[in-house]
Write a protein that holds these residues in place. Sequence first.
Motif, PDB file in Angstrom:
ATOM      1  N   ALA A 158      45.573  32.514  45.764  1.00 24.08           N
ATOM      2  CA  ALA A 158      45.953  33.904  45.462  1.00 24.08           C
ATOM      3  C   ALA A 158      46.180  34.655  46.779  1.00 24.08           C
ATOM      4  O   ALA A 158      45.240  35.045  47.467  1.00 24.08           O
ATOM      5  N   LYS A 181      46.943  37.541  47.557  1.00 19.24           N
ATOM      6  CA  LYS A 181      46.395  38.888  47.739  1.00 19.24           C
ATOM      7  C   LYS A 181      45.052  38.894  48.467  1.00 19.24           C
ATOM      8  O   LYS A 181      44.697  39.873  49.108  1.00 19.24           O
ATOM      9  N   ASP A 230      49.758  31.843  44.375  1.00 18.37           N
ATOM     10  CA  ASP A 230      49.856  32.847  43.317  1.00 18.37           C
ATOM     11  C   ASP A 230      50.235  34.156  43.981  1.00 18.37           C
ATOM     12  O   ASP A 230      49.524  34.632  44.861  1.00 18.37           O
ATOM     13  N   ILE A 290      36.813  44.770  38.631  1.00 18.53           N
ATOM     14  CA  ILE A 290      37.486  43.495  38.899  1.00 18.53           C
ATOM     15  C   ILE A 290      37.381  42.532  37.716  1.00 18.53           C
ATOM     16  O   ILE A 290      37.576  41.346  37.844  1.00 18.53           O
ATOM     17  N   HIS A 321      43.660  34.941  33.321  1.00 17.12           N
ATOM     18  CA  HIS A 321      42.821  35.232  34.502  1.00 17.12           C
ATOM     19  C   HIS A 321      41.840  36.279  34.017  1.00 17.12           C
ATOM     20  O   HIS A 321      42.251  37.337  33.547  1.00 17.12           O
ATOM     21  N   SER A 328      37.185  38.607  38.595  1.00 17.74           N
ATOM     22  CA  SER A 328      36.948  38.123  39.951  1.00 17.74           C
ATOM     23  C   SER A 328      35.447  38.143  40.234  1.00 17.74           C
ATOM     24  O   SER A 328      34.689  38.848  39.552  1.00 17.74           O
ATOM     25  N   GLY A 341      39.101  33.718  40.325  1.00 12.93           N
ATOM     26  CA  GLY A 341      37.895  34.443  39.928  1.00 12.93           C
ATOM     27  C   GLY A 341      36.566  33.795  40.239  1.00 12.93           C
ATOM     28  O   GLY A 341      35.523  34.402  39.990  1.00 12.93           O
ATOM     29  N   GLU A 372      44.145  29.684  40.440  1.00 12.12           N
ATOM     30  CA  GLU A 372      44.615  30.701  41.389  1.00 12.12           C
ATOM     31  C   GLU A 372      43.445  31.254  42.202  1.00 12.12           C
ATOM     32  O   GLU A 372      43.181  32.459  42.173  1.00 12.12           O
ATOM     33  N   GLY A 395      41.316  32.814  45.146  1.00  8.47           N
ATOM     34  CA  GLY A 395      41.556  33.584  46.361  1.00  8.47           C
ATOM     35  C   GLY A 395      40.268  33.671  47.165  1.00  8.47           C
ATOM     36  O   GLY A 395      40.056  32.982  48.161  1.00  8.47           O
ATOM     37  N   ARG A 396      39.352  34.482  46.622  1.00  6.38           N
ATOM     38  CA  ARG A 396      38.101  34.766  47.323  1.00  6.38           C
ATOM     39  C   ARG A 396      37.353  33.500  47.756  1.00  6.38           C
ATOM     40  O   ARG A 396      36.872  33.408  48.881  1.00  6.38           O
ATOM     41  N   ARG A 436      35.691  47.560  50.758  1.00  5.74           N
ATOM     42  CA  ARG A 436      34.912  47.057  49.622  1.00  5.74           C
ATOM     43  C   ARG A 436      33.581  47.783  49.417  1.00  5.74           C
ATOM     44  O   ARG A 436      33.244  48.129  48.286  1.00  5.74           O
ATOM     45  N   TYR A 457      33.669  49.575  45.844  1.00  4.94           N
ATOM     46  CA  TYR A 457      32.951  48.874  44.767  1.00  4.94           C
ATOM     47  C   TYR A 457      31.448  48.877  44.967  1.00  4.94           C
ATOM     48  O   TYR A 457      30.747  48.130  44.274  1.00  4.94           O
ATOM     49  N   TYR A 497      39.933  40.104  50.743  1.00  7.09           N
ATOM     50  CA  TYR A 497      40.025  41.516  50.387  1.00  7.09           C
ATOM     51  C   TYR A 497      39.461  42.403  51.494  1.00  7.09           C
ATOM     52  O   TYR A 497      38.841  43.431  51.242  1.00  7.09           O
ATOM     53  N   MET A 537      43.279  44.973  52.375  1.00  5.23           N
ATOM     54  CA  MET A 537      43.072  46.279  51.743  1.00  5.23           C
ATOM     55  C   MET A 537      42.906  47.386  52.781  1.00  5.23           C
ATOM     56  O   MET A 537      42.546  48.511  52.449  1.00  5.23           O
TER      57      MET A 537
END
Length: 417
Positions: A61, A63, A82, A165, A202, A205, A242, A276, A278-279, A315, A319, A373, A377
């Motif tokens: 991912a 992003k 992705d 998320i 999906h 996350s 995720g 997909e 990412g993290r 972050r 969050y 992220y 971001m």
Amino acid sequence: MLHSTLQRKEGGDLHMEQVSLEEIAQQYGTPVFVYSEAAIRSAYEAFDASLSMHPHNICYAVKANSNLSILQLLAEMGSGFDIVSGGELARVLRAGGDPSRVVFSGVGKQDWEIDLALEHEIGCFNVESASELDRIARVADVTGNVAPISIRVNPDVDPKTHPYISTGLKENKFGVSTDEAFDLYKKAAVTPSLRIVGIDCHIGSQITELTPFLDALTRVLALADKLADRAIEVDHIDLGGGIGVQYKDETPIDVGEFASAIGQAMSGRPQSLVFEPGRMIVANAGILLTRVNTLKSNEGKNFAVVDAAMNDLIRPALYSAWQDVVAVAETNAQAKTWDIVGPVCETGDFLAKDRHLAINEDDLVAVLSAGAYGFVMSSNYNSRPRAAEVMVSGDEHRVIRRRESIDDLFALESIRE
Ligand code: LLP
């Protein structure tokens, strides 16, 4: 220590792989994001290896961290991608990624983005609504293309993660219900400019439990079976991203266990799997290195004002995310409880609260788990040039995005002469 690539040399400063963080700060300045190539490699390889029992395509991912060097590294390791925008597609292409291994997610694809994706013959559009299905069919038809599609199903499972998320509940804006998806597949099957290739979902996350993934898979497979009864076959099942990581005391899902449970549910089925992530690939491969500017106390509260801020790493502010903070060098300063804050004029500008640290002014601290992220971001809020990014590999390091200059800040603006 949380990051396996960080170690403290005897009586000295913290190193990432074999490189001293003090040296990085001296050479590139602070704040600076620093990534370990070995950590990215091993996260990708561990996931890929655990899935070896079933045909699969890992689509990183973009992003989570879209730096070209990181995309290039993943492309070289065989990753697909992705994407959620035309800009991300352009990055993947620039980094040498294979467009046929690209899936295009996101709720608001624009005509030019669909066009660009068709032109480069991406692997699949993950379609999020009836209206988007029509739009993709129309754009493809105009250009004489056939668009490969999956419908993104919202399986209505609770991923038990932060509400901002979590994406797989029916009240979220993402995807369509399995009933609506069934109708859309029937429509797609008779639309000449569309070719059905998969089913997509999906659910959120930073998920640390296996059950939501298995529940989602069960629902997606039930849809696949219902479609097969209508002679509509799909080639792949996309379970999205995720998978969570450890920031503090979370116990992340064991990838081996994840893969074997999913593999079991898929056994005997002809469809391949798409993921997909990412993290889980980049979060714990990166840190944000920042220097303490000012130490101050107000009403018994201690503040360490550092040179990174919410514009660099949002972050915690956005969050209430917890990320570990460690001092880079061991000092004889008395340990105290600090809020680690930035210079931005907002009370919400904090990177961490109530951390027990032995620090002096001008010391370096590292905010851990900042590879995902983080930089992506970041913004120029308060007219702060964005941080540099550096890649460490063994005993080598190189800048993979230079620090923005003051001139960069308004390079795109104009005033009357
Ligand atoms: N696929 C889709 C369609 C997604 O929306 C996402 C993330 C991913 C894959 C990758 O999820 P991952 O494996 O990274 O969890 N900014 C937030 C996270 C937002 C995630 C958005 N979607 C944060 O800093 O925690």
